[in-house]
Design a protein around this motif. Sequence first.
Motif, mmCIF file in Angstrom:
data_model
loop_
_atom_site.group_PDB
_atom_site.id
_atom_site.type_symbol
_atom_site.label_atom_id
_atom_site.label_comp_id
_atom_site.label_asym_id
_atom_site.label_seq_id
_atom_site.Cartn_x
_atom_site.Cartn_y
_atom_site.Cartn_z
ATOM 1 N N LYS A 17 0.736 -1.113 -0.044
ATOM 2 C CA LYS A 17 -0.067 -0.039 0.029
ATOM 3 C C LYS A 17 0.993 1.215 0.008
ATOM 4 C CE LYS A 17 -3.707 0.181 2.286
ATOM 5 N NZ LYS A 17 -4.863 0.192 3.412
ATOM 6 N N PRO A 18 0.401 2.212 -0.867
ATOM 7 C CA PRO A 18 -0.708 2.489 -1.653
ATOM 8 C C PRO A 18 -0.506 1.881 -2.996
ATOM 9 C CG PRO A 18 0.382 4.581 -1.601
ATOM 10 C CD PRO A 18 1.272 3.732 -0.908
ATOM 11 N N ASN A 19 0.478 1.224 -3.462
ATOM 12 C CA ASN A 19 0.677 0.641 -4.672
ATOM 13 C C ASN A 19 0.302 -0.787 -4.755
ATOM 14 O OD1 ASN A 19 1.789 3.063 -5.914
ATOM 15 N ND2 ASN A 19 3.650 2.654 -4.525
ATOM 16 N N LYS A 20 -0.885 -1.153 -5.211
ATOM 17 C CA LYS A 20 -1.284 -2.537 -5.291
ATOM 18 C C LYS A 20 -1.544 -2.859 -6.696
ATOM 19 C CE LYS A 20 -3.353 -3.529 -0.850
ATOM 20 N NZ LYS A 20 -4.717 -3.950 -0.024
ATOM 21 N N VAL A 21 -1.426 -4.271 -6.873
ATOM 22 C CA VAL A 21 -1.652 -4.787 -8.334
ATOM 23 C C VAL A 21 -2.920 -4.950 -8.706
ATOM 24 C CG1 VAL A 21 -0.781 -6.287 -10.174
ATOM 25 C CG2 VAL A 21 0.697 -5.739 -8.046
ATOM 26 N N PHE A 22 -3.433 -4.862 -9.676
ATOM 27 C CA PHE A 22 -5.153 -5.344 -10.132
ATOM 28 C C PHE A 22 -4.976 -6.272 -11.105
ATOM 29 C CE2 PHE A 22 -8.508 -5.115 -13.612
ATOM 30 C CZ PHE A 22 -9.388 -5.038 -12.572
ATOM 31 N N TRP A 68 -8.011 4.317 -9.267
ATOM 32 C CA TRP A 68 -8.810 4.999 -10.226
ATOM 33 C C TRP A 68 -8.196 4.974 -11.366
ATOM 34 C CZ3 TRP A 68 -10.147 9.473 -6.024
ATOM 35 C CH2 TRP A 68 -11.229 9.007 -5.301
ATOM 36 N N ALA A 69 -6.725 5.462 -11.245
ATOM 37 C CA ALA A 69 -5.898 5.188 -12.498
ATOM 38 C C ALA A 69 -6.286 4.003 -13.159
ATOM 39 C CB ALA A 69 -4.582 5.470 -12.163
ATOM 40 N N VAL A 70 -5.922 2.772 -12.400
ATOM 41 C CA VAL A 70 -6.256 1.494 -13.164
ATOM 42 C C VAL A 70 -7.414 1.309 -13.774
ATOM 43 C CG1 VAL A 70 -6.232 -0.932 -12.617
ATOM 44 C CG2 VAL A 70 -4.347 0.496 -11.598
ATOM 45 N N LYS A 71 -8.525 1.763 -12.825
ATOM 46 C CA LYS A 71 -10.095 1.595 -13.343
ATOM 47 C C LYS A 71 -10.203 2.426 -14.664
ATOM 48 C CE LYS A 71 -14.699 2.480 -12.103
ATOM 49 N NZ LYS A 71 -15.681 3.029 -11.156
ATOM 50 N N GLU A 72 -9.585 3.623 -14.631
ATOM 51 C CA GLU A 72 -9.911 4.359 -15.857
ATOM 52 C C GLU A 72 -9.290 3.572 -17.246
ATOM 53 O OE1 GLU A 72 -9.147 8.763 -17.468
ATOM 54 O OE2 GLU A 72 -7.924 8.190 -15.743
ATOM 55 N N LYS A 73 -8.017 2.795 -17.020
ATOM 56 C CA LYS A 73 -7.354 2.249 -18.003
ATOM 57 C C LYS A 73 -8.251 1.096 -18.499
ATOM 58 C CE LYS A 73 -2.938 2.100 -18.648
ATOM 59 N NZ LYS A 73 -1.312 1.964 -18.314
ATOM 60 N N VAL A 74 -8.701 0.465 -17.522
ATOM 61 C CA VAL A 74 -9.252 -0.830 -17.783
ATOM 62 C C VAL A 74 -10.706 -0.560 -18.619
ATOM 63 C CG1 VAL A 74 -10.559 -2.727 -16.736
ATOM 64 C CG2 VAL A 74 -8.355 -2.121 -15.686
ATOM 65 N N GLU A 75 -11.399 0.323 -18.140
ATOM 66 C CA GLU A 75 -12.521 0.835 -18.739
ATOM 67 C C GLU A 75 -12.209 1.297 -20.081
ATOM 68 O OE1 GLU A 75 -15.449 1.989 -14.990
ATOM 69 O OE2 GLU A 75 -14.224 3.451 -15.894
ATOM 70 N N ASP A 96 0.544 3.382 -11.181
ATOM 71 C CA ASP A 96 1.713 4.085 -11.492
ATOM 72 C C ASP A 96 2.158 3.659 -12.744
ATOM 73 O OD1 ASP A 96 3.018 1.552 -10.953
ATOM 74 O OD2 ASP A 96 4.476 2.490 -9.629
ATOM 75 N N GLY A 97 1.670 2.572 -13.618
ATOM 76 C CA GLY A 97 1.981 2.296 -15.006
ATOM 77 C C GLY A 97 3.137 1.325 -15.265
#
Length: 267
Positions: A17-22, A68-75, A96-97
Motif C-alpha cells: 500500500k498504496p501501490n497494489k496490483v490489479f 482510479w488510475a487503473v480503473k480508468e485504463k481498464v474501462e 503508476d503504470g
Amino acid sequence: MDLKPLLNKLEHYHSEKPNKVFTMYLNTDPADPDQQGGKWRLQLKNGLNNFESYLQEDGDSDEKRNYWAVKEKVENFMNENEMNLKKSVIIFATGDGDIWFADILQMPVKTAFYWEEEPVLDQLKELQQTFPKTGIILTQKNQIKYIDADLGTVNETNVYELDLDTEDWRMHQGTHKADSNLGTGGGKTSKKDEFNERFEANRYRWYKSIAPKLDKVAKDHGWERIYLVGESDEVNDLEDHMNKEIEGKINKNLLDHEEMKVLEEVV
C-alpha cells in the motif's frame, strides 16, 4: 505474445500500500450460456465498483488514486476493444503504470478480480500449461507454411515456397498462395503430372534442405510443441530431417485453410 518474460516479471513482482496490483480474468465468451446478452459488462462494472466501495470506506487517498488510475485504463481498454472480444480478457495493472498488460484471448477463463500486493497468476499459468508456445508446420508439395501460436492465439504466419528453377526455398511474409500454373483445367494436366513426378522424385532432398530453416524458426520462436500437417509422406520426410521433437502429425491438407481454423483443429 511471449509469456515467459511477462510471467517472470509478474512472479517476482511485489508491492505494498498504496501501490497494489490489479488482476482481472473476465469471461467474455458469447457461446457460454452464462454470458448471454453480454453479461460480462455487468460483471465488469460490479467487479470494478466493489473495490472502489471498499477503498472509499478504507479512506487511504493515495491507494484510491492508484486504483482510479487503473480503473480508468481498464474501462478504456474494454470500451475500445468491445467489438473485438473473443472468449476472455486478462489484465494486470498498477496505478503508476509499472505494470500494464491487457490481452484478448481465444481461451476461456473464470471471471475474477483482485486488488492485492501481488498479481494473481493461477489461471494464467494454467492457460500456459494447456496452450504453450506452439508451432504448426503445414506442407503441400512445394509450399510449407508455419503458424506461431500460444494461448490459442495466432501470433504470426509465413510461407516458404520452393523455386523450381533454383531449388531454393523462399519465404513470403504473411498469407501467400503461389500461382504455380499447375491447375487441372485446359491443357495444364500434363504440366501438373510432370510437376508431381518431379516433386515425388526430389521430395526427400528438397525437404531435407528446408528442415534446418524450420528448426531455426522453432528455436527463435521458443516452440514447446510442434505439429506437422499434410500428406503422410511429406510430413514423415520433414520429421526425418528436423532435429526438433514433433508433438504430433495430422494427415490432412490444411495449408490454405484460415489459420484460426487450423489451430482449433490441430490443438
